[in-house]
Design an enzyme around this catalytic site. Sequence first.
Site, short mmCIF file in Angstrom:
data_model
loop_
_atom_site.label_atom_id
_atom_site.label_comp_id
_atom_site.label_asym_id
_atom_site.label_seq_id
_atom_site.Cartn_x
_atom_site.Cartn_y
_atom_site.Cartn_z
N SER A 196 0.85 -1.20 0.00
CA SER A 196 0.00 0.00 0.00
C SER A 196 0.88 1.24 0.00
CB SER A 196 -0.92 0.03 1.22
OG SER A 196 -1.71 1.20 1.21
N ASP A 215 -7.66 -5.31 1.09
CA ASP A 215 -8.62 -4.52 0.32
C ASP A 215 -9.83 -4.38 1.21
OD1 ASP A 215 -9.03 -3.08 -2.14
OD2 ASP A 215 -10.71 -4.42 -2.48
N SER A 216 -10.31 -3.19 1.29
CA SER A 216 -11.41 -2.94 2.20
C SER A 216 -12.32 -1.89 1.60
CB SER A 216 -10.88 -2.48 3.57
OG SER A 216 -10.00 -1.39 3.42
N HIS A 219 -12.78 -3.30 11.29
CA HIS A 219 -12.68 -4.39 10.32
C HIS A 219 -11.22 -4.75 10.05
CE1 HIS A 219 -12.29 -0.56 8.40
NE2 HIS A 219 -12.07 -1.06 7.20
N ASN A 255 -0.98 4.14 0.61
CA ASN A 255 -1.89 5.00 1.35
C ASN A 255 -1.31 5.23 2.74
OD1 ASN A 255 -4.01 5.57 3.34
ND2 ASN A 255 -5.47 5.28 1.67
N ALA A 256 -0.92 6.47 3.03
CA ALA A 256 -0.19 6.77 4.28
C ALA A 256 -0.99 6.37 5.52
CB ALA A 256 0.17 8.25 4.33
N LYS A 272 -10.03 2.16 17.98
CA LYS A 272 -10.34 1.87 16.58
C LYS A 272 -9.66 0.57 16.15
CE LYS A 272 -10.09 3.39 11.84
NZ LYS A 272 -9.36 4.18 10.84
N GLU A 323 -2.87 -2.16 -10.21
CA GLU A 323 -4.18 -1.79 -10.72
C GLU A 323 -5.21 -2.76 -10.15
OE1 GLU A 323 -6.48 -1.01 -14.96
OE2 GLU A 323 -4.34 -1.42 -14.94
#
EC number: 3.6.1.66
Length: 201
Positions: A9, A70-71, A183, A11-12, A178, A41
């Site tokens: 990933s 993947d969420s 999830h 995504n920070a 959290k 992709e």
Amino acid sequence: MRRKLVLASNNAGKVRELQTLISTSGFEIVPQGALGIPEAEETGASFVENALIKAYHAARHSGLPAIADDSGLEVDALGGEPGVHSARYAGPAASDDDNIDRLLAALDGVEAGRRGARFRCVMVFVRDAEDTGPLIAEGCWEGWIGENRRGSGGFGYDPVFLVPGTGLSAAELPPEDKNRLSHRGQAAAVLASRLRALTGG
């Protein structure tokens, strides 16, 4: 010396969260961006397919074991949307705020009792790019969608995801709460346990 594991990933927010969640696995976790690996992709039709695509992509480019998740958010009143398209709900280059704006617009006029939703996460581990037996773990977090953003923590849809029994949005929860409830936290706990078994930790 701990074995290295590439985290698929860039995504920070997700990298920060997963590094904490998987820290007990016995592996040293390296984000794929630190190795110059581009994002895969995501062409899968399910969370499982997309997680596997990302994990195999990172393993192939790094030569290391890889972990990916993947969420997404599934909203009952929208027939399960945005689902696998959660990160791109408002378009390919959409920001978190863009996606939230589209979600709130889609739910405009929908009463509170019909705004039920859940975050779903699939997390996978592959030993290498040819692994035919990946480890797969899943988690699900039930809640509902508020009418306005609340809180500044977390990322993605957290500011509009209201957590039952807390009176808070996911963005208002302390990180440790959290991580315990979410999830991603659920899936990571299962996967970290399996990884510890692999490493003898």
